[in-house]
Design a protein around this motif. Structure first.
Motif, PDB file in Angstrom:
ATOM      1  N   PRO A 270       0.813  -1.234   0.000  1.00  0.00           N
ATOM      2  CA  PRO A 270       0.000   0.000   0.000  1.00  0.00           C
ATOM      3  C   PRO A 270       0.841   1.276   0.000  1.00  0.00           C
ATOM      4  N   ARG A 271       2.141   1.126   0.314  1.00  0.00           N
ATOM      5  CA  ARG A 271       2.987   2.335   0.441  1.00  0.00           C
ATOM      6  C   ARG A 271       3.846   2.585  -0.785  1.00  0.00           C
ATOM      7  N   MET A 272       3.982   1.577  -1.651  1.00  0.00           N
ATOM      8  CA  MET A 272       4.909   1.730  -2.786  1.00  0.00           C
ATOM      9  C   MET A 272       4.108   1.808  -4.089  1.00  0.00           C
ATOM     10  N   LYS A 273       4.080   2.998  -4.690  1.00  0.00           N
ATOM     11  CA  LYS A 273       3.294   3.161  -5.914  1.00  0.00           C
ATOM     12  C   LYS A 273       4.103   3.924  -6.943  1.00  0.00           C
ATOM     13  N   ASP A 274       4.383   3.273  -8.058  1.00  0.00           N
ATOM     14  CA  ASP A 274       5.067   3.915  -9.191  1.00  0.00           C
ATOM     15  C   ASP A 274       6.316   4.680  -8.755  1.00  0.00           C
ATOM     16  N   GLY A 275       7.142   4.064  -7.980  1.00  0.00           N
ATOM     17  CA  GLY A 275       8.399   4.696  -7.590  1.00  0.00           C
ATOM     18  C   GLY A 275       8.265   5.686  -6.445  1.00  0.00           C
ATOM     19  N   GLU A 276       7.034   5.878  -5.955  1.00  0.00           N
ATOM     20  CA  GLU A 276       6.823   6.827  -4.841  1.00  0.00           C
ATOM     21  C   GLU A 276       6.489   6.056  -3.566  1.00  0.00           C
ATOM     22  N   GLU A 435      14.017  -0.084  -5.272  1.00  0.00           N
ATOM     23  CA  GLU A 435      13.940  -1.380  -5.950  1.00  0.00           C
ATOM     24  C   GLU A 435      14.470  -2.491  -5.039  1.00  0.00           C
ATOM     25  N   SER A 436      15.491  -2.195  -4.230  1.00  0.00           N
ATOM     26  CA  SER A 436      15.999  -3.217  -3.291  1.00  0.00           C
ATOM     27  C   SER A 436      14.916  -3.614  -2.298  1.00  0.00           C
ATOM     28  N   ILE A 437      14.147  -2.635  -1.845  1.00  0.00           N
ATOM     29  CA  ILE A 437      13.078  -2.968  -0.890  1.00  0.00           C
ATOM     30  C   ILE A 437      12.005  -3.808  -1.595  1.00  0.00           C
ATOM     31  N   ARG A 438      11.682  -3.410  -2.826  1.00  0.00           N
ATOM     32  CA  ARG A 438      10.645  -4.155  -3.560  1.00  0.00           C
ATOM     33  C   ARG A 438      11.032  -5.628  -3.756  1.00  0.00           C
ATOM     34  N   ALA A 439      12.341  -5.876  -3.798  1.00  0.00           N
ATOM     35  CA  ALA A 439      12.809  -7.255  -4.039  1.00  0.00           C
ATOM     36  C   ALA A 439      12.806  -8.118  -2.765  1.00  0.00           C
TER      37      ALA A 439
END
Ligand code: F6R
Length: 608
Positions: A270-276, A435-439
């Motif tokens: 819910p916190r990560m949207k399109d790089g923001e 991106e590291s967090i997204r992974a």
């Protein structure tokens, strides 16, 4: 520390109370009891030991009849876990029965007063004063008697009361202990936590401190402490019954370990949207990060260790000084806090007494508070200026796993968001770290895939006399949490040390075959930690290293190596804790420990 439940409806209450208590057992499990009301008579059954014992004693509830009742599972504070000290407690004439979670601080004074008036005490508990006070104030109005009694109590309480003369009504009261009402159709409930009632209803009302609920099967009325009716919102719980079940795993702890890729994803999505990074639900988006000159992080236990790892991340990304304080110490330390202090409070349950007290103390001194909490509607979530939920889902095992990793995830996101706003991070670094967090969910999954190998290693280490966990920086924070996991569920003596600190004394304890778990995932400090591994190897230690793929140098110094995927050094804690959680789990299993309910512990520590 205890769990309470109440039911009123058209079904037999006892089996429902027992099922609910099984779900609440993680909150305390040294004794349990139920009271059921039928034809103006209250029947009580209570035992020392587990809910299973109470089920046996009551033939799964079939021996007690009545469609209204209350139940309790206990973590002893006042008086040993005996049958007599188990709740519910009854008034001398058998007209009232009470269950209580919390601590009555002025119980000795009240006890003397009540004894002088002729009340006879059966137990050593603080709770028993409550039922006699209600009896003393009873003039024929059940609600008013409970309200008057509650006004005399100092401390914390979630109370459930029934009255033989008013047989259609449950009364529930809350002061600094969690309590919610389950709203059904033709039946209603109260409980310490939603897991106990979610098989029956997902509609709940969260009581606030000082509120009392009068509950019949058709109606719920909430009052404030002055007796004025207060409108309450009904909240809908989105998770499923299966979320609070073992789902085929031997223990909740193993299930919750395995759920971590999904839990961490739920915390970030819910916190990560399109790089923001956005914080709509907590109102943080408009928070002025430039007003912060210092961050104080406070928590207890594993949440404190999550904060210890978070400190490195905030300092690195935001260049703001961060102090991490145990809540039980902070509350009495006359802390230096001002309006430019951002207080970050971490708590899975949102009900930890020391954390709440430290938070209130700092807020009183002007700190802005930001709570990172898992349990929706919990006390910490309510009193914080801003609350960010971890969305880990219900955590039932006493030892936290997904609660901890989702706290880390939220801390990473906050630090990254803040660093960008403050300008301490350039855009390129921001996007790389984003991106590291997204992974991370994938990284965690890969770490979990080492499960069979870790199970085998547990066979090697389970009978060690002691274990040492060492690491530097973020690896040191992981060492602290890894050692806590090991000691709390396997009872194996475990100590964590900053790797560079060993030679200042502790290395005296290292001799032949002493197992040392070396955390070596922070690539910036790998060579330094390897030097410390060499030092303990030279004294005969057996070393199990946890490191990132690609670190070949470790192979020549460690006896066993567990490789997690390559991960950004400051975010490595969330992945390297996975093998340590599994190791603790399998060592505890080898040693025949009661993994979900370790001795002397309880899930939610609502006493000081
Ligand atoms: C350890 C553990 C405890 C909690 C601590 C704080 O596995 O679960 O150390 O972390 O009691 O609890 P919360 O996070 O609910 O405030």
């Amino acid at each position: 520390m205890c769990g309470v439940i109440g039911y009123t409806g058209n079904m037999e209450a006892a089996p429902i109370l027992l099922e609910g208590l099984k779900k609440l057992e993680y909150r305390g499990y040294d004794s349990a009891g139920i009271a059921v009301l039928d034809k103006n008579v209250i029947s009580i059954s209570k035992v020392s030991g587990r809910i299973a014992h109470l089920c046996e004693k009551t033939d799964d509830g079939k021996l007690l009849h009545g469609c209204i009742g209350i139940g309790h599972t206990r973590w002893a504070t006042h008086g040993a876990p005996t049958d007599t000290n188990a709740h519910p407690h009854m008034s001398n004439d058998g007209r009232f029965a009470v269950v209580h979670n919390g601590i009555i601080e002025n119980y000795l004074m009240l006890r003397d007063e009540l004894k002088a008036k002729g009340y006879h005490f059966e137990s050593q508990t603080d709770t028993e004063v409550i039922v006699h006070l209600i009896d003393m104030y009873d003039t024929g109005d059940f609600r008013k008697a409970v309200m008057k009694a509650a006004s005399r109590l100092q401390g914390s309480y979630a109370l459930g009361v029934i009255c033989a003369d008013d047989p259609d009504k449950l009364i529930a009261v809350r002061e600094y202990s969690p309590l919610l009402i389950g709203v059904g159709i033709g039946e209603n409930y109260f409980a310490s936590d939603v897991t106990a009632i979610v098989p029956y209803t997902r509609n709940v009302i969260y009581l606030d401190d000082g509120q009392l609920a009068e509950i019949t099967k058709e109606n719920i009325v909430v009052y404030d402490c002055t007796g004025k009716k207060v409108p309450k919102e009904i909240n809908h719980i989105s998770w499923d019954v299966q979320d609070a079940e073992k789902g085929g795993y031997a223990h909740f702890m193993l299930k919750e370990i395995m759920e971590q890729p999904g839990a961490v994803k739920a915390a970030m999505t819910p916190r990560m949207k399109d790089g923001e990074i956005c914080w709509e639900e907590s109102g943080l988006d408009s928070f002025d990060v430039h007003s912060v000159s210092r961050i104080v992080i406070t928590a207890c236990g594993s949440a404190y260790y999550a904060g210890s790892a978070g400190r490195y991340v905030f300092e690195q990304l935001c260049r703001i000084p961060v102090q991490v304080e145990l809540a039980s110490e902070l509350r009495y330390s006359n802390p230096i806090i001002d309006g430019q202090t951002l207080l970050i409070v971490l708590s899975q349950s949102g009900e930890t007494a020391d954390t709440i007290a430290a938070m209130r103390e700092c807020m009183k001194r002007g700190a802005k508070s930001l709570a990172i909490v898992n349990v929706v509607g919990s006390t910490i979530a309510k009193i914080a200026d801003h609350t960010v939920y971890t969305w880990a889902g219900p955590e039932i095992a006493v030892a936290t796993t997904k609660g901890y990793t989702t706290q880390l995830t939220v801390l990473y996101l906050l630090a990254l968001w803040m660093g960008r706003k403050l300008g301490t991070l350039d855009e390129e670094s921001y996007h790389m770290l984003y991106e590291s967090i997204r992974a991370l969910p994938k990284v965690i999954q890969d770490a979990l895939d080492m499960n069979p190998m870790i199970k085998k290693l547990a066979g090697k280490y389970h009978d060690a006399k002691a274990l040492f966990f060492i690491g530097r920086n973020t690896d040191y924070a992981t060492a602290l949490e890894g050692a806590l996991k090991m000691k709390e569920i396997s009872y194996l003596h475990s100590e964590a040390y900053a790797a560079g600190e060993l030679k200042h004394g502790t290395i005296a304890l290292i001799d032949d075959h002493q197992p040392v778990i070396a955390l070596c995932c922070n690539s910036l400090l790998q060579e330094k930690t390897i030097s410390n591994i060499v030092e303990v190897k030279a004294r005969g230690a057996e070393v199990l290293a946890v490191t990132c793929k690609g670190n070949q140098n470790i192979l020549s110094v460690a006896d066993d190596v567990l490789y997690i995927p390559k991960v950004e050094p400051i975010f490595s804690t969330v992945a390297e804790i996975i093998p340590l959680q599994l190791l603790a789990y399998y060592v505890a299993e080898e040693n025949g420990c009661d993994i979900d309910k370790p001795k002397n512990l309880a899930k939610s520590v609502t006493v000081e």
